[in-house]
Design a protein around this motif. Structure first.
Motif, PDB file in Angstrom:
ATOM      1  N   TYR A 135       0.830  -1.203   0.000  1.00 50.76           N
ATOM      2  CA  TYR A 135       0.000   0.000   0.000  1.00 50.76           C
ATOM      3  C   TYR A 135       0.873   1.265   0.000  1.00 50.76           C
ATOM      4  N   ARG A 136       1.881   1.281   0.877  1.00 55.98           N
ATOM      5  CA  ARG A 136       2.772   2.435   0.933  1.00 55.98           C
ATOM      6  C   ARG A 136       3.510   2.636  -0.400  1.00 55.98           C
ATOM      7  N   ALA A 137       3.993   1.541  -0.986  1.00 56.11           N
ATOM      8  CA  ALA A 137       4.719   1.627  -2.249  1.00 56.11           C
ATOM      9  C   ALA A 137       3.819   2.171  -3.358  1.00 56.11           C
ATOM     10  N   GLN A 138       2.558   1.739  -3.379  1.00 61.87           N
ATOM     11  CA  GLN A 138       1.624   2.219  -4.395  1.00 61.87           C
ATOM     12  C   GLN A 138       1.348   3.699  -4.233  1.00 61.87           C
ATOM     13  N   ARG A 139       1.176   4.137  -2.999  1.00 56.06           N
ATOM     14  CA  ARG A 139       0.907   5.556  -2.774  1.00 56.06           C
ATOM     15  C   ARG A 139       2.123   6.410  -3.143  1.00 56.06           C
ATOM     16  N   ILE A 140       3.319   5.951  -2.848  1.00 56.74           N
ATOM     17  CA  ILE A 140       4.529   6.685  -3.239  1.00 56.74           C
ATOM     18  C   ILE A 140       4.595   6.790  -4.765  1.00 56.74           C
ATOM     19  N   ALA A 141       4.274   5.702  -5.456  1.00 57.87           N
ATOM     20  CA  ALA A 141       4.252   5.735  -6.920  1.00 57.87           C
ATOM     21  C   ALA A 141       3.200   6.733  -7.421  1.00 57.87           C
ATOM     22  N   ASP A 142       2.062   6.774  -6.739  1.00 55.72           N
ATOM     23  CA  ASP A 142       1.019   7.736  -7.111  1.00 55.72           C
ATOM     24  C   ASP A 142       1.499   9.168  -6.899  1.00 55.72           C
ATOM     25  N   PHE A 143       2.181   9.419  -5.780  1.00 53.99           N
ATOM     26  CA  PHE A 143       2.764  10.741  -5.544  1.00 53.99           C
ATOM     27  C   PHE A 143       3.690  11.133  -6.698  1.00 53.99           C
ATOM     28  N   ALA A 144       4.544  10.202  -7.091  1.00 58.30           N
ATOM     29  CA  ALA A 144       5.509  10.481  -8.156  1.00 58.30           C
ATOM     30  C   ALA A 144       4.805  10.826  -9.456  1.00 58.30           C
ATOM     31  N   ARG A 145       3.725  10.109  -9.774  1.00 65.88           N
ATOM     32  CA  ARG A 145       2.998  10.386 -11.016  1.00 65.88           C
ATOM     33  C   ARG A 145       2.372  11.776 -11.003  1.00 65.88           C
ATOM     34  N   VAL A 146       1.806  12.170  -9.860  1.00 72.24           N
ATOM     35  CA  VAL A 146       1.206  13.498  -9.752  1.00 72.24           C
ATOM     36  C   VAL A 146       2.275  14.578  -9.920  1.00 72.24           C
ATOM     37  N   LEU A 147       3.401  14.423  -9.233  1.00 74.23           N
ATOM     38  CA  LEU A 147       4.471  15.413  -9.337  1.00 74.23           C
ATOM     39  C   LEU A 147       5.049  15.461 -10.740  1.00 74.23           C
ATOM     40  N   ASP A 148       5.158  14.312 -11.383  1.00 75.05           N
ATOM     41  CA  ASP A 148       5.660  14.272 -12.753  1.00 75.05           C
ATOM     42  C   ASP A 148       4.713  14.998 -13.691  1.00 75.05           C
ATOM     43  N   ALA A 149       3.404  14.855 -13.452  1.00 74.40           N
ATOM     44  CA  ALA A 149       2.405  15.483 -14.313  1.00 74.40           C
ATOM     45  C   ALA A 149       2.475  17.004 -14.268  1.00 74.40           C
ATOM     46  N   VAL A 150       2.908  17.558 -13.145  1.00 71.02           N
ATOM     47  CA  VAL A 150       3.018  19.021 -13.023  1.00 71.02           C
ATOM     48  C   VAL A 150       4.465  19.484 -13.154  1.00 71.02           C
ATOM     49  N   GLY A 151       5.328  18.592 -13.621  1.00 71.18           N
ATOM     50  CA  GLY A 151       6.718  18.972 -13.877  1.00 71.18           C
ATOM     51  C   GLY A 151       7.541  19.221 -12.641  1.00 71.18           C
ATOM     52  N   ARG A 152       7.214  18.547 -11.521  1.00 72.94           N
ATOM     53  CA  ARG A 152       7.922  18.798 -10.264  1.00 72.94           C
ATOM     54  C   ARG A 152       8.598  17.552  -9.711  1.00 72.94           C
ATOM     55  N   LEU A 153       8.753  16.525 -10.527  1.00 74.14           N
ATOM     56  CA  LEU A 153       9.417  15.319 -10.061  1.00 74.14           C
ATOM     57  C   LEU A 153      10.899  15.389 -10.422  1.00 74.14           C
ATOM     58  N   ALA A 154      11.739  15.513  -9.408  1.00 71.76           N
ATOM     59  CA  ALA A 154      13.175  15.647  -9.648  1.00 71.76           C
ATOM     60  C   ALA A 154      13.768  14.321 -10.119  1.00 71.76           C
TER      61      ALA A 154
END
Length: 329
Positions: free
Chosen positions: A301-320
């Motif tokens: 569950y934690r791993a999936q949510r972290i992946a979801d966080f990354a996708r959201v940040l990537d979508a707004v150009g903020r994933l380093a």
């Protein structure tokens, strides 16, 4: 829902947005303009058709609607005045009331709608100001009445807050939810309470942001940047209550009491937060909080949510990304 017909009573911005959303979902819709516009009536209705088509054309620009389908989808929307509304209203499977946020105007519109449609047709107000039971008295059949609060822009935002009244029948709620799901919306059901869900939450947050500007905590641009990058991106993945469980309600409880002492009673922890903490329902660490957590699946569950966080940040150009950083001295 294809082949069904919905009426939207009210031809302003909300009515136009709902009409565009329904047509985009391949539902035939008639927009009824109840206002007496005199010599300007035809021009106004043409303007409504144009506005709906422009909303749909924007979906073509976004790649959400094929350009070759634009004319057919736009043609699902008709706009009429009161004098021409008898046929479309009689054939409606559901009606959304979207007239101005004035109680008398809404009650008059609801009484008119009830006289124009079949005895069991659901009638949904779209009010953001009034509770459903405050308007239900305008109808002799309140069991088919509820509120469906669309968020602006209605054609784009997925969420619709559905609030049944005291007398609303279960089948009416189900029919309204089924329609909304069929046209791509995400309905949530809530009690008829002031502010419903989203307006009540956002009123608190917006006012606190304004207080911070007034107190010199930060400028408007920095506060909005913090909201977009730090606040909004996280809550796009974890809801507020899920986030409490994620971090532990004990964290929220202690932070709230500190802020309460520094900034006032508006930061006092909610009684349910304190109750969860003292009863061993702090969240993930206890296996229960607002949600239940299976220890065997928490890591996934934690791993999936972290992946979801990354996708959201990537979508707004903020994933380093590591390659973005220079290793040069």
């Amino acid at each position: 829902m294809t082949g069904r017909h919905v009426a939207v009573v009210g031809a302003g911005r909300m009515g136009q947005g709902i009409a565009a959303a329904l047509a985009f979902g391949n539902v035939s819709v008639t927009v009824v303009d109840l206002r007496d516009r005199g010599a300007d009536a035809a021009a106004y209705r043409d303007g409504v058709r144009t506005a709906v088509r422009q909303a749909l054309a924007h979906k073509v620009t976004l790649g959400l609607l094929a350009v070759e389908d634009l004319d057919d989808v736009a043609a699902l929307v008709t706009v009429v005045g009161e004098v021409d509304a008898l046929g479309p209203m009689a054939g409606a499977d559901l009606v959304f009331e979207a007239v101005p946020e004035v109680a008398e105007i809404k009650r008059d519109a609801l009484t008119w709608i009830e006289a124009m449609v079949g005895d069991t047709v659901p009638i949904a107000s779209t009010t953001s100001s009034f509770l459903v039971d405050e308007l239900a008295g305008a109808l002799s059949t309140p069991e088919r009445f509820l509120n469906a609060h669309w968020l602006n822009p209605a054609d784009l935002m997925p969420l619709v807050e559905v609030a049944p009244g005291t007398a609303t029948g279960r089948g009416v709620v189900d029919a309204t939810r089924d329609l909304l799901v069929a046209v791509g919306k995400v309905p949530v059901v809530c009690a008829p309470s002031p502010g419903y869900i989203v307006p009540r939450l956002q009123a608190l947050v917006m006012n606190e942001a304004a207080r911070m500007v007034d107190e010199g905590v930060a400028g408007a641009e920095d506060i909005d940047t913090a909201v977009r990058i730090g606040f909004g991106s996280r809550f796009a993945v974890l809801g507020l209550l899920e986030f409490i469980d994620w971090g532990g309600c004990d964290t929220l409880f202690h932070a709230s009491n500190y802020l309460r002492g520094e900034l006032g009673e508006r930061f006092a922890p909610a009684p349910l937060v304190e109750s969860n903490m003292t009863s061993g329902r702090r969240g993930i660490s206890d296996g229960a909080g607002f949600y239940e957590f299976d220890p065997a699946t928490v890591a996934d569950y934690r791993a999936q949510r972290i992946a979801d966080f990354a996708r959201v940040l990537d979508a707004v150009g903020r994933l380093a990304r590591h390659e973005e950083f220079s290793t040069a001295d």
